[in-house]
Motif scaffolding. Structure first.
Motif, PDB file in Angstrom:
ATOM      1  N   GLN A   5     -80.346-129.376 -55.783  1.00 10.61           N
ATOM      2  CA  GLN A   5     -79.729-128.684 -54.666  1.00 10.61           C
ATOM      3  C   GLN A   5     -78.381-129.324 -54.354  1.00 10.61           C
ATOM      4  O   GLN A   5     -78.248-130.538 -54.347  1.00 10.61           O
ATOM      5  N   THR A   6     -77.374-128.484 -54.143  1.00 11.75           N
ATOM      6  CA  THR A   6     -76.032-128.956 -53.837  1.00 11.75           C
ATOM      7  C   THR A   6     -75.831-128.917 -52.335  1.00 11.75           C
ATOM      8  O   THR A   6     -76.072-127.897 -51.697  1.00 11.75           O
ATOM      9  N   VAL A   7     -75.389-130.038 -51.782  1.00 14.89           N
ATOM     10  CA  VAL A   7     -75.138-130.129 -50.344  1.00 14.89           C
ATOM     11  C   VAL A   7     -73.647-129.915 -50.115  1.00 14.89           C
ATOM     12  O   VAL A   7     -72.814-130.572 -50.732  1.00 14.89           O
ATOM     13  N   LEU A   8     -73.319-128.967 -49.232  1.00 11.60           N
ATOM     14  CA  LEU A   8     -71.933-128.647 -48.918  1.00 11.60           C
ATOM     15  C   LEU A   8     -71.735-128.547 -47.414  1.00 11.60           C
ATOM     16  O   LEU A   8     -72.649-128.149 -46.690  1.00 11.60           O
ATOM     17  N   THR A   9     -70.541-128.889 -46.978  1.00 14.66           N
ATOM     18  CA  THR A   9     -70.166-128.587 -45.601  1.00 14.66           C
ATOM     19  C   THR A   9     -69.742-127.124 -45.565  1.00 14.66           C
ATOM     20  O   THR A   9     -69.524-126.502 -46.608  1.00 14.66           O
ATOM     21  N   GLN A  10     -69.585-126.570 -44.385  1.00 10.67           N
ATOM     22  CA  GLN A  10     -69.130-125.181 -44.255  1.00 10.67           C
ATOM     23  C   GLN A  10     -67.750-125.027 -44.904  1.00 10.67           C
ATOM     24  O   GLN A  10     -67.478-124.038 -45.567  1.00 10.67           O
ATOM     25  N   GLU A  11     -66.913-126.038 -44.727  1.00 10.91           N
ATOM     26  CA  GLU A  11     -65.573-126.044 -45.314  1.00 10.91           C
ATOM     27  C   GLU A  11     -65.646-126.036 -46.846  1.00 10.91           C
ATOM     28  O   GLU A  11     -64.894-125.326 -47.517  1.00 10.91           O
ATOM     29  N   GLY A  12     -66.567-126.805 -47.398  1.00 10.76           N
ATOM     30  CA  GLY A  12     -66.745-126.857 -48.849  1.00 10.76           C
ATOM     31  C   GLY A  12     -67.262-125.546 -49.406  1.00 10.76           C
ATOM     32  O   GLY A  12     -66.850-125.107 -50.488  1.00 10.76           O
ATOM     33  N   LEU A  13     -68.175-124.905 -48.680  1.00  9.60           N
ATOM     34  CA  LEU A  13     -68.693-123.602 -49.088  1.00  9.60           C
ATOM     35  C   LEU A  13     -67.565-122.583 -49.137  1.00  9.60           C
ATOM     36  O   LEU A  13     -67.426-121.837 -50.104  1.00  9.60           O
ATOM     37  N   LYS A  14     -66.748-122.561 -48.096  1.00  4.40           N
ATOM     38  CA  LYS A  14     -65.618-121.623 -48.038  1.00  4.40           C
ATOM     39  C   LYS A  14     -64.664-121.858 -49.208  1.00  4.40           C
ATOM     40  O   LYS A  14     -64.196-120.910 -49.844  1.00  4.40           O
ATOM     41  N   ALA A  15     -64.373-123.116 -49.508  1.00  3.43           N
ATOM     42  CA  ALA A  15     -63.467-123.440 -50.615  1.00  3.43           C
ATOM     43  C   ALA A  15     -64.029-122.943 -51.946  1.00  3.43           C
ATOM     44  O   ALA A  15     -63.285-122.380 -52.761  1.00  3.43           O
ATOM     45  N   LEU A  16     -65.338-123.123 -52.174  1.00  2.19           N
ATOM     46  CA  LEU A  16     -65.943-122.653 -53.418  1.00  2.19           C
ATOM     47  C   LEU A  16     -65.938-121.130 -53.502  1.00  2.19           C
ATOM     48  O   LEU A  16     -65.644-120.562 -54.554  1.00  2.19           O
ATOM     49  N   VAL A 109     -69.254-136.445 -47.891  1.00  2.00           N
ATOM     50  CA  VAL A 109     -69.534-135.083 -48.335  1.00  2.00           C
ATOM     51  C   VAL A 109     -70.430-135.105 -49.569  1.00  2.00           C
ATOM     52  O   VAL A 109     -70.655-136.159 -50.170  1.00  2.00           O
ATOM     53  N   GLY A 110     -70.904-133.920 -49.965  1.00  2.00           N
ATOM     54  CA  GLY A 110     -71.662-133.800 -51.206  1.00  2.00           C
ATOM     55  C   GLY A 110     -70.729-133.978 -52.399  1.00  2.00           C
ATOM     56  O   GLY A 110     -69.504-133.907 -52.279  1.00  2.00           O
ATOM     57  N   SER A 111     -71.297-134.179 -53.554  1.00  2.00           N
ATOM     58  CA  SER A 111     -70.509-134.512 -54.748  1.00  2.00           C
ATOM     59  C   SER A 111     -69.549-133.409 -55.172  1.00  2.00           C
ATOM     60  O   SER A 111     -68.549-133.687 -55.832  1.00  2.00           O
ATOM     61  N   LYS A 112     -69.792-132.169 -54.812  1.00  2.00           N
ATOM     62  CA  LYS A 112     -68.907-131.059 -55.203  1.00  2.00           C
ATOM     63  C   LYS A 112     -67.652-130.980 -54.342  1.00  2.00           C
ATOM     64  O   LYS A 112     -66.734-130.241 -54.654  1.00  2.00           O
ATOM     65  N   GLU A 113     -67.594-131.725 -53.245  1.00  2.00           N
ATOM     66  CA  GLU A 113     -66.468-131.641 -52.313  1.00  2.00           C
ATOM     67  C   GLU A 113     -65.546-132.852 -52.336  1.00  2.00           C
ATOM     68  O   GLU A 113     -64.602-132.915 -51.561  1.00  2.00           O
ATOM     69  N   VAL A 114     -65.821-133.802 -53.189  1.00  5.54           N
ATOM     70  CA  VAL A 114     -65.050-135.043 -53.212  1.00  5.54           C
ATOM     71  C   VAL A 114     -63.555-134.749 -53.376  1.00  5.54           C
ATOM     72  O   VAL A 114     -63.147-133.938 -54.195  1.00  5.54           O
ATOM     73  N   ASN A 115     -62.757-135.401 -52.527  1.00  6.48           N
ATOM     74  CA  ASN A 115     -61.300-135.302 -52.611  1.00  6.48           C
ATOM     75  C   ASN A 115     -60.741-136.595 -52.036  1.00  6.48           C
ATOM     76  O   ASN A 115     -60.631-136.754 -50.821  1.00  6.48           O
ATOM     77  N   LEU A 116     -60.415-137.515 -52.907  1.00  2.00           N
ATOM     78  CA  LEU A 116     -59.991-138.836 -52.454  1.00  2.00           C
ATOM     79  C   LEU A 116     -58.675-138.798 -51.691  1.00  2.00           C
ATOM     80  O   LEU A 116     -58.451-139.642 -50.826  1.00  2.00           O
ATOM     81  N   LYS A 117     -57.823-137.819 -51.974  1.00  2.00           N
ATOM     82  CA  LYS A 117     -56.562-137.696 -51.233  1.00  2.00           C
ATOM     83  C   LYS A 117     -56.813-137.398 -49.762  1.00  2.00           C
ATOM     84  O   LYS A 117     -56.013-137.733 -48.908  1.00  2.00           O
ATOM     85  N   GLU A 118     -57.933-136.715 -49.491  1.00  2.00           N
ATOM     86  CA  GLU A 118     -58.305-136.381 -48.116  1.00  2.00           C
ATOM     87  C   GLU A 118     -59.377-137.326 -47.569  1.00  2.00           C
ATOM     88  O   GLU A 118     -59.992-137.037 -46.544  1.00  2.00           O
ATOM     89  N   ASN A 119     -59.641-138.426 -48.256  1.00  2.00           N
ATOM     90  CA  ASN A 119     -60.671-139.406 -47.886  1.00  2.00           C
ATOM     91  C   ASN A 119     -62.066-138.803 -47.796  1.00  2.00           C
ATOM     92  O   ASN A 119     -62.896-139.248 -46.998  1.00  2.00           O
ATOM     93  N   LYS A 120     -62.331-137.792 -48.622  1.00  2.00           N
ATOM     94  CA  LYS A 120     -63.671-137.211 -48.710  1.00  2.00           C
ATOM     95  C   LYS A 120     -64.388-137.906 -49.861  1.00  2.00           C
ATOM     96  O   LYS A 120     -63.999-137.761 -51.018  1.00  2.00           O
ATOM     97  N   ILE A 121     -65.417-138.683 -49.496  1.00  2.00           N
ATOM     98  CA  ILE A 121     -66.159-139.410 -50.520  1.00  2.00           C
ATOM     99  C   ILE A 121     -67.593-138.881 -50.603  1.00  2.00           C
ATOM    100  O   ILE A 121     -68.149-138.404 -49.619  1.00  2.00           O
ATOM    101  N   SER A 122     -68.156-138.991 -51.771  1.00  2.00           N
ATOM    102  CA  SER A 122     -69.495-138.485 -52.020  1.00  2.00           C
ATOM    103  C   SER A 122     -70.561-139.389 -51.410  1.00  2.00           C
ATOM    104  O   SER A 122     -70.407-140.612 -51.362  1.00  2.00           O
TER     105      SER A 122
END
Length: 158
Positions: A5-16, A109-122
């Protein structure tokens, strides 16, 4: 075998979902046009434009399939339901790197949302995994490739 199962924030879901829409409506048409143009050049055995367009098409179709598979087995984190008592996926965490005397604001965040430029870590990264479950004021040791890092949790937000 069960799909993870992939865990996403609402923001991550929208981006996908936005990326999927872009791939299906824009990128597919672009690559189809490239293939059509390359076919007009004739002989396919030495047609690098055709080969390149077909490779691009394969990459796009693979990404579409990957996103669709992810979206079929997704768990959305409800930001309103997040606790600020203990760190969990979805929290924004302010920590102090004790050795560097540096303040960091990280978004777990979940692993699908990682973005180190935005300090989003898994939550699966060494720092994310170490912080999960801890509370404000605690000091956490993180076993990282560079050695043991120490972080003091200053604040937990949504």
């Amino acid at each position: 075998m069960a799909t993870k199962q992939t865990v996403l924030t609402q923001e991550g879901l929208k981006a996908l979902e936005d990326e999927l829409e872009e791939l299906k409506t824009v990128k597919r048409k672009d690559v189809a046009e490239k293939i059509k143009v390359a076919l007009s050049f004739g002989d396919l055995s030495e047609n690098s434009e055709y080969d390149e367009a077909k490779n691009e098409q394969g990459i796009i179709e693979a990404r579409i399939a990957e996103i669709e598979a992810t979206l079929m087995n997704v768990k959305i984190i409800d930001a309103d339901a997040l606790s600020t008592e203990h760190i969990q996926i979805g929290n924004r965490v302010t920590v102090k790197d004790i050795a560097e005397n540096e303040i960091l604001v990280l978004h777990i965040v979940g692993s699908k949302e990682v973005n180190l430029k935005e300090n989003k870590i898994s939550d699966e990264s060494p720092i994310g995994r170490a912080l999960i479950g801890h509370g404000k004021g605690e000091t956490v040791d993180v076993e990282a490739p560079a050695g043991i890092l120490k972080f003091e949790i200053i604040d937990i937000g949504k």
